[in-house]
Design a protein around this motif. Structure first.
Motif, short mmCIF file in Angstrom:
data_model
loop_
_atom_site.label_atom_id
_atom_site.label_comp_id
_atom_site.label_asym_id
_atom_site.label_seq_id
_atom_site.Cartn_x
_atom_site.Cartn_y
_atom_site.Cartn_z
N LYS A 79 60.57 -9.10 -78.57
CA LYS A 79 61.60 -9.64 -77.69
C LYS A 79 61.74 -8.75 -76.45
O LYS A 79 61.60 -7.53 -76.54
CB LYS A 79 62.93 -9.71 -78.43
N PRO A 80 62.05 -9.35 -75.28
CA PRO A 80 62.19 -8.56 -74.05
C PRO A 80 63.55 -7.85 -73.99
O PRO A 80 64.59 -8.47 -74.24
CB PRO A 80 62.07 -9.61 -72.94
N TYR A 81 63.53 -6.57 -73.66
CA TYR A 81 64.75 -5.77 -73.54
C TYR A 81 64.76 -5.04 -72.21
O TYR A 81 63.71 -4.62 -71.71
CB TYR A 81 64.81 -4.70 -74.64
N ILE A 82 65.95 -4.88 -71.64
CA ILE A 82 66.16 -3.98 -70.51
C ILE A 82 66.53 -2.65 -71.15
O ILE A 82 67.49 -2.58 -71.94
CB ILE A 82 67.29 -4.48 -69.59
N THR A 83 65.80 -1.58 -70.83
CA THR A 83 65.91 -0.34 -71.59
C THR A 83 66.02 0.89 -70.71
O THR A 83 65.69 0.88 -69.54
CB THR A 83 64.69 -0.15 -72.50
N GLY A 84 66.44 1.96 -71.38
CA GLY A 84 66.40 3.29 -70.80
C GLY A 84 65.99 4.28 -71.88
O GLY A 84 66.47 4.19 -73.01
N TYR A 85 65.06 5.14 -71.56
CA TYR A 85 64.58 6.18 -72.48
C TYR A 85 64.65 7.52 -71.77
O TYR A 85 64.23 7.63 -70.62
CB TYR A 85 63.11 5.95 -72.87
N GLU A 86 65.19 8.53 -72.44
CA GLU A 86 65.21 9.89 -71.89
C GLU A 86 64.79 10.86 -72.97
O GLU A 86 65.13 10.69 -74.14
CB GLU A 86 66.61 10.24 -71.39
N PRO A 87 64.04 11.90 -72.59
CA PRO A 87 63.58 12.86 -73.59
C PRO A 87 64.72 13.72 -74.13
O PRO A 87 65.65 14.05 -73.41
CB PRO A 87 62.57 13.73 -72.84
N ILE A 88 64.65 14.06 -75.42
CA ILE A 88 65.54 15.02 -76.05
C ILE A 88 64.73 16.31 -76.16
O ILE A 88 63.61 16.30 -76.67
CB ILE A 88 65.96 14.57 -77.47
N ILE B 152 59.92 18.65 -75.95
CA ILE B 152 60.43 17.32 -76.26
C ILE B 152 60.34 17.10 -77.77
O ILE B 152 59.27 17.21 -78.36
CB ILE B 152 59.66 16.23 -75.50
N ILE B 153 61.51 16.80 -78.38
CA ILE B 153 61.57 16.62 -79.83
C ILE B 153 62.03 15.23 -80.24
O ILE B 153 62.10 14.91 -81.42
CB ILE B 153 62.49 17.68 -80.48
N GLY B 154 62.34 14.40 -79.28
CA GLY B 154 62.80 13.04 -79.57
C GLY B 154 63.09 12.30 -78.29
O GLY B 154 62.82 12.79 -77.20
N VAL B 155 63.66 11.11 -78.45
CA VAL B 155 63.95 10.26 -77.30
C VAL B 155 65.30 9.58 -77.49
O VAL B 155 65.57 9.02 -78.55
CB VAL B 155 62.85 9.17 -77.14
N TYR B 156 66.14 9.66 -76.46
CA TYR B 156 67.36 8.86 -76.41
C TYR B 156 66.97 7.48 -75.94
O TYR B 156 66.13 7.34 -75.04
CB TYR B 156 68.37 9.42 -75.41
N TYR B 157 67.60 6.45 -76.50
CA TYR B 157 67.29 5.07 -76.13
C TYR B 157 68.56 4.27 -75.99
O TYR B 157 69.50 4.43 -76.77
CB TYR B 157 66.42 4.42 -77.22
N LYS C 254 54.66 2.03 -70.95
CA LYS C 254 55.18 2.77 -69.80
C LYS C 254 56.21 3.80 -70.23
O LYS C 254 56.30 4.87 -69.63
CB LYS C 254 55.80 1.81 -68.80
N ALA C 255 57.00 3.49 -71.24
CA ALA C 255 58.06 4.41 -71.67
C ALA C 255 57.48 5.72 -72.19
O ALA C 255 57.90 6.80 -71.79
CB ALA C 255 58.95 3.75 -72.73
N ILE C 256 56.50 5.65 -73.07
CA ILE C 256 55.93 6.88 -73.65
C ILE C 256 55.19 7.67 -72.57
O ILE C 256 55.21 8.90 -72.59
CB ILE C 256 55.04 6.59 -74.88
N ALA C 257 54.59 6.99 -71.63
CA ALA C 257 53.90 7.70 -70.54
C ALA C 257 54.90 8.52 -69.73
O ALA C 257 54.63 9.68 -69.39
CB ALA C 257 53.16 6.71 -69.64
N ALA C 258 56.06 7.94 -69.44
CA ALA C 258 57.09 8.66 -68.69
C ALA C 258 57.62 9.84 -69.50
O ALA C 258 57.79 10.94 -68.97
CB ALA C 258 58.23 7.72 -68.31
N ILE C 259 57.89 9.63 -70.79
CA ILE C 259 58.40 10.69 -71.65
C ILE C 259 57.39 11.83 -71.76
O ILE C 259 57.74 13.00 -71.64
CB ILE C 259 58.78 10.15 -73.04
N ARG C 260 56.14 11.50 -71.99
CA ARG C 260 55.10 12.54 -72.08
C ARG C 260 54.98 13.34 -70.80
O ARG C 260 54.63 14.51 -70.82
CB ARG C 260 53.76 11.92 -72.45
#
Length: 67
Positions: A39-48, A55-60, A19-25
């Motif tokens: 392992k399960p993580y609560i996360t946030g990803y934002e495009p750089i 888009i050249i990267g991802v903040y995590y 789901k994360a890469i789909a949102a970033i793309r």
């Protein structure tokens, strides 16, 4: 975040079917639960983005989910 051997998990690849890469793309951010290194993580990803908007990267940020 650290790998099981204690080294930092830098430059890891997002799950190409996740789901994360789909949102970033799609140009957006993703916030939610994902499996990272088994392992399960609560996360946030934002495009750089570069100055041209590409888009050249991802903040995590993420925290391991505890019970």
């Amino acid at each position: 975040m650290q790998k099981d051997d204690g080294s930092r998990a830098i430059g890891t690849v997002l799950d190409p079917k996740g789901k994360a890469i789909a949102a970033i793309r799609g140009g957006g951010a993703f916030y939610g639960e994902v499996d990272i290194l088994g392992k399960p993580y609560i996360t946030g990803y934002e495009p750089i983005r570069d100055p041209g908007g590409k888009i050249i990267g991802v903040y995590y940020v993420g925290y391991i989910k505890t019970q």
